[in-house]
Design an enzyme around this catalytic site. Sequence first.
Site, PDB file in Angstrom:
ATOM      1  CE  LYS A 170      60.472 -11.369  18.749  1.00  0.00           C
ATOM      2  NZ  LYS A 170      61.606 -12.284  19.580  1.00  0.00           N
ATOM      3  CE  LYS A 224      56.946  21.569  10.608  1.00  0.00           C
ATOM      4  NZ  LYS A 224      57.147  20.472  11.496  1.00  0.00           N
ATOM      5  N   PRO A 279      50.127  13.648  13.640  1.00  0.00           N
ATOM      6  CG  PRO A 279      49.229  14.093  15.616  1.00  0.00           C
ATOM      7  CD  PRO A 279      49.556  12.845  14.712  1.00  0.00           C
ATOM      8  CG  ASP A 280      54.017  19.627  12.254  1.00  0.00           C
ATOM      9  OD1 ASP A 280      54.991  19.249  11.583  1.00  0.00           O
ATOM     10  OD2 ASP A 280      53.971  20.348  13.294  1.00  0.00           O
ATOM     11  CB  ILE A 281      53.416  18.788  18.163  1.00  0.00           C
ATOM     12  CG1 ILE A 281      53.210  17.465  18.354  1.00  0.00           C
ATOM     13  CG2 ILE A 281      52.935  19.689  19.418  1.00  0.00           C
ATOM     14  CD1 ILE A 281      54.395  16.731  19.164  1.00  0.00           C
ATOM     15  CG  PHE A 309      65.040  22.994  17.608  1.00  0.00           C
ATOM     16  CD1 PHE A 309      64.433  23.995  18.617  1.00  0.00           C
ATOM     17  CD2 PHE A 309      66.625  22.941  17.833  1.00  0.00           C
ATOM     18  CE1 PHE A 309      65.263  24.714  19.393  1.00  0.00           C
ATOM     19  CE2 PHE A 309      67.155  23.473  18.861  1.00  0.00           C
ATOM     20  CZ  PHE A 309      66.605  24.500  19.350  1.00  0.00           C
ATOM     21  CG  ASN A 344      64.321  10.591  16.743  1.00  0.00           C
ATOM     22  OD1 ASN A 344      64.895  11.047  17.527  1.00  0.00           O
ATOM     23  ND2 ASN A 344      62.861  10.509  16.488  1.00  0.00           N
ATOM     24  CE  LYS A 364      61.715  21.520   8.394  1.00  0.00           C
ATOM     25  NZ  LYS A 364      62.645  20.737   8.728  1.00  0.00           N
ATOM     26  CG  ASP A 389      57.927  13.460  10.341  1.00  0.00           C
ATOM     27  OD1 ASP A 389      57.608  14.514  11.185  1.00  0.00           O
ATOM     28  OD2 ASP A 389      59.206  13.767   9.435  1.00  0.00           O
TER      29      ASP A 389
HETATM   30  O1  C5P Z   1      59.216  19.019   9.685  1.00  0.00           O
HETATM   31  P1  C5P Z   1      60.203  18.781  10.764  1.00  0.00           P
HETATM   32  O2  C5P Z   1      60.034  17.397  11.506  1.00  0.00           O
HETATM   33  O3  C5P Z   1      61.684  18.858  10.426  1.00  0.00           O
HETATM   34  O4  C5P Z   1      60.114  19.967  11.875  1.00  0.00           O
HETATM   35  C1  C5P Z   1      60.750  19.876  12.898  1.00  0.00           C
HETATM   36  C2  C5P Z   1      59.933  20.806  13.954  1.00  0.00           C
HETATM   37  O5  C5P Z   1      58.691  20.429  13.934  1.00  0.00           O
HETATM   38  C3  C5P Z   1      60.538  20.508  15.465  1.00  0.00           C
HETATM   39  O6  C5P Z   1      60.546  21.753  16.058  1.00  0.00           O
HETATM   40  C4  C5P Z   1      59.403  19.457  15.891  1.00  0.00           C
HETATM   41  O7  C5P Z   1      59.509  19.475  17.415  1.00  0.00           O
HETATM   42  C5  C5P Z   1      58.253  19.918  15.358  1.00  0.00           C
HETATM   43  N1  C5P Z   1      57.606  18.980  14.918  1.00  0.00           N
HETATM   44  C6  C5P Z   1      56.316  18.605  15.715  1.00  0.00           C
HETATM   45  N2  C5P Z   1      55.456  17.687  15.231  1.00  0.00           N
HETATM   46  C7  C5P Z   1      55.731  16.630  14.528  1.00  0.00           C
HETATM   47  C8  C5P Z   1      56.715  16.827  13.857  1.00  0.00           C
HETATM   48  C9  C5P Z   1      57.736  17.772  14.132  1.00  0.00           C
HETATM   49  O8  C5P Z   1      55.855  19.712  16.226  1.00  0.00           O
HETATM   50  N3  C5P Z   1      55.014  15.834  14.182  1.00  0.00           N
END
Ligand code: C5P
Length: 401
Positions: free
Chosen positions: A289, A342, A306-308, A324, A209, A338, A279
């Site tokens: 390749k 979260k 996974p969402d950190i 953020f 990205n 969010k 994501d």
């Molecule tokens: O849901 P979104 O990706 O827009 O949320 C952004 C926030 O979530 C940021 O602080 C980003 O570092 C965190 N994030 C995370 N793990 C992920 C995706 C986003 O901690 N897999």
Amino acid sequence: MTLAQRRILLGVSGGIAAYKSCELVRRLRELGAEVRVVMTESATRFVGAATFQALSGQPVRVSLWDASAEAAMGHIELARWAERILVAPASADLLARLAHGHADDLLSTLCLASAAPLQVAPAMNRQMWAHPAVQANIQTLQRRGVQVLGPASGEQACGDVGSGRMLEPQALRDAMVASFGDGMLAGLRVLVSAGPTYEDIDPVRFIGNRSSGRMGFALAEAAALAGASVTLIAGPVSLPTPTGVLARVDVRSAAQMHAAVLAAAAEADIYIGTAAVGDYRPAEVATRKLKKKAGADLFLQLAENPDILASLSAQAGHPFLVGFAAETHDVLPYAHEKLQRKGLDMIAANQVGEGIGFEASDNALSVVWNGGSIDLARASKSVLARQLVAILAERYRAARA
Ligand code: C5P
């Protein structure tokens, strides 16, 4: 923040950034510091001693051989008087003389004769800063415990663009405050994630990205300048480690960032997730390749990462969590959503678009927490980072009170 009654010796060497040190004197005195200025002979070619004299309210010294100044306060007395010596700007020549222990003018003599911690703020043309001789001198000084502040990158007085600009007076002042242990985040351990993640498709392709990492790096620097011990987990970016950051871990994928953040979070009081974490990742990474098949579309199956932040907030005793949210529209409603979903303590939301947000040096933020919010108007990422750190320090204290 205070520097009340702190005794600071400001050394000014020859460089155009000397004009910024006039502002620095004012900033230090605003916080109550006593400032005495010592200039090198070449510094006086850029700014007159009378300017520093008026701003500091103290006589300015240049020469080691000034009999009347020596009679008022001898140079050894001045070296003992100082609780900190800050050389700003520190020219390539002054750094070389300090690294080699020269004592051929008043400023270099004072640096040798004083037991006070020494801070230097280099300022020079980017080519000079990158020269191996200058870098070797910097390393020598750092090994001896000298704190090197900056330099920053950007446009230079000579028209070049690159690393070598002196840090802004406010950042130098914050570093001075932090060096006395009075910074807004003094004693706190801050973990910052920054940059994009790259999710490999095959050995040559990936999904990434547009995040540049600059907001996160600016925050890591601002937190360090505010006295925090900072660990930075960086995705693939080409940025130098900011001033004062204690440890940096470079990662590539979301899974690696997840593991690195979770490993470091146990030792953190605050986690700031500025990273633009992917994501999704390709469900399988091809070991060879992928070949083009003419006339056929290619379908990639993606698996969810996974969402950190969410993983952290599910843990007992987790750090204070700052997220953020970069959005192209409906910034505030998404930020509120969010924050709740979260389980965050605070979220900084920004609009991404033309010249702002991703890949840009400017940003504008809305900072939201449970029960309040504040808008930070468009500014450079380093200015915003300092404002955000001030809000963070306040929210952290309120939450832990
Ligand atoms: O849901 P979104 O990706 O827009 O949320 C952004 C926030 O979530 C940021 O602080 C980003 O570092 C965190 N994030 C995370 N793990 C992920 C995706 C986003 O901690 N897999």
